[in-house]
Design an enzyme around this catalytic site. Sequence first.
Site, mmCIF file in Angstrom:
data_model
loop_
_atom_site.group_PDB
_atom_site.id
_atom_site.type_symbol
_atom_site.label_atom_id
_atom_site.label_comp_id
_atom_site.label_asym_id
_atom_site.label_seq_id
_atom_site.Cartn_x
_atom_site.Cartn_y
_atom_site.Cartn_z
ATOM 1 N N TYR A 145 134.229 83.821 76.138
ATOM 2 C CA TYR A 145 133.726 82.821 75.181
ATOM 3 C C TYR A 145 134.590 81.563 75.243
ATOM 4 O O TYR A 145 134.083 80.455 75.418
ATOM 5 C CB TYR A 145 133.744 83.440 73.780
ATOM 6 C CG TYR A 145 133.115 82.595 72.699
ATOM 7 C CD1 TYR A 145 131.750 82.334 72.706
ATOM 8 C CD2 TYR A 145 133.878 82.092 71.652
ATOM 9 C CE1 TYR A 145 131.162 81.572 71.701
ATOM 10 C CE2 TYR A 145 133.300 81.338 70.637
ATOM 11 C CZ TYR A 145 131.939 81.081 70.667
ATOM 12 O OH TYR A 145 131.372 80.335 69.665
ATOM 13 N N GLU A 147 136.779 80.379 77.460
ATOM 14 C CA GLU A 147 136.788 79.591 78.701
ATOM 15 C C GLU A 147 135.437 78.960 78.981
ATOM 16 O O GLU A 147 135.372 77.845 79.515
ATOM 17 C CB GLU A 147 137.221 80.448 79.892
ATOM 18 C CG GLU A 147 138.659 80.939 79.822
ATOM 19 C CD GLU A 147 139.718 79.831 79.944
ATOM 20 O OE1 GLU A 147 139.378 78.625 79.913
ATOM 21 O OE2 GLU A 147 140.901 80.186 80.067
ATOM 22 N N ASN A 190 130.553 92.052 58.048
ATOM 23 C CA ASN A 190 131.064 93.429 57.960
ATOM 24 C C ASN A 190 131.494 93.765 56.545
ATOM 25 O O ASN A 190 131.060 94.769 55.972
ATOM 26 C CB ASN A 190 132.272 93.613 58.885
ATOM 27 C CG ASN A 190 131.864 94.054 60.285
ATOM 28 O OD1 ASN A 190 130.695 94.048 60.632
ATOM 29 N ND2 ASN A 190 132.850 94.428 61.094
ATOM 30 N N GLY A 207 145.935 92.825 58.695
ATOM 31 C CA GLY A 207 145.192 92.083 57.675
ATOM 32 C C GLY A 207 145.909 90.830 57.208
ATOM 33 O O GLY A 207 145.448 90.154 56.291
ATOM 34 N N GLN A 209 146.500 88.373 59.342
ATOM 35 C CA GLN A 209 145.979 87.250 60.136
ATOM 36 C C GLN A 209 145.089 86.385 59.242
ATOM 37 O O GLN A 209 144.498 86.885 58.287
ATOM 38 C CB GLN A 209 145.208 87.755 61.377
ATOM 39 C CG GLN A 209 143.903 88.480 61.141
ATOM 40 C CD GLN A 209 144.057 89.973 60.913
ATOM 41 O OE1 GLN A 209 144.977 90.436 60.253
ATOM 42 N NE2 GLN A 209 143.121 90.753 61.435
ATOM 43 N N PRO A 273 143.333 85.907 67.389
ATOM 44 C CA PRO A 273 144.237 84.865 66.892
ATOM 45 C C PRO A 273 144.912 85.258 65.576
ATOM 46 O O PRO A 273 144.270 85.812 64.685
ATOM 47 C CB PRO A 273 143.293 83.660 66.693
ATOM 48 C CG PRO A 273 142.172 83.910 67.644
ATOM 49 C CD PRO A 273 141.987 85.399 67.661
#
Length: 311
Positions: A145, A147, A190, A207, A209, A273
């Site tokens: 995705y 690149e 989700n 969690g 992040q 990330p």
Amino acid sequence: MRVLITGGAGFLGSHLTDRFLSDGHEVIVLDNLITGNLENIAHHFGNEHFQFIKHDVTNYIHVPGPLDVVMHFASPASPVDFDRIPIQILKVNSLGAHNALGLAMNKGARFFLASTSEVYGDPLVHPQPETYWGNVNPIGIRGVYDESKRFAESITMAYHRIHGLETRIVRIFNTYGPRMRLNDGRVIPNFVSQALRGEPLTIYGGGRQTRSFTFVEDEVDGFYRLLMSDEVYPVNIGNTVETTMIELAELINRLTGNEAGMVFLPLPHKDDPKKRKPDITRARSILGWEPTTSLEAGLEQTIAWFRQQMG
Ligand code: UDP
């Protein structure tokens, strides 16, 4: 304006379709329905200003008549899709972007590329300004995705520089709202569907992040303003309120009255990330844009929509 939207039956593309039609424009949607859904645009069937063509834009695009704008929004965008249909993602953002650019050239239309905050990868600069070149693993699962969107930005700039095509590039940060797929796999669909089923919310990794979530109506307004502007270089459109996944889960459990709590699972992708938040100085100064919907208000609308879908 006569506007063609690739991926117009998807989450963002269908909201964009609504916006153009309600502003009095004509819209042609191209979509192969790999992740798009006809229900997202069904309310426009029968409208003489609207047309749907089932087409895979990785193949040559032929559309009769004039066009003023080509919006390239076709692309699966959920990390679940990165595992499931990586080659389709690579193709739609390379071959598909090439075909959409060729169509825009042929019609003398303005070209608008839906790019992504994923061009910044797992960022080493925080928040991310458009001048940051990113930290992307080309051979990781997310690379298909990241690149291919980076390639799409490159080819868009090349068409602008070599052919003088009028182009716009938006870098879209995490966006949510009605019409996300129930099984989309991204964190808000989700969590909301788990909460409405009374299940614990699945937190990946620790969690801690972060992401910065924009409500879809705000996001689409940013696209519209960018399209109408003269700005050729990429513009971040996203919310600057940063939230950890634990805070997000707590909020969704509170808003739905879910008492099942959370469960911690391993991260599906190691390149996930660790934080993400846009620097929107350019959007503010060039477009006069900033988000206006709070996470709580946007989630309430999203939860109401999911509740209706789940019957
Ligand atoms: N995530 C999570 N639980 C889920 C789905 C996602 O904790 O059920 C996390 C995921 O690991 C990531 C964040 O939520 O850190 C946002 O993930 P999403 O798939 O929404 O999109 P991304 O921003 O990673 O492209």
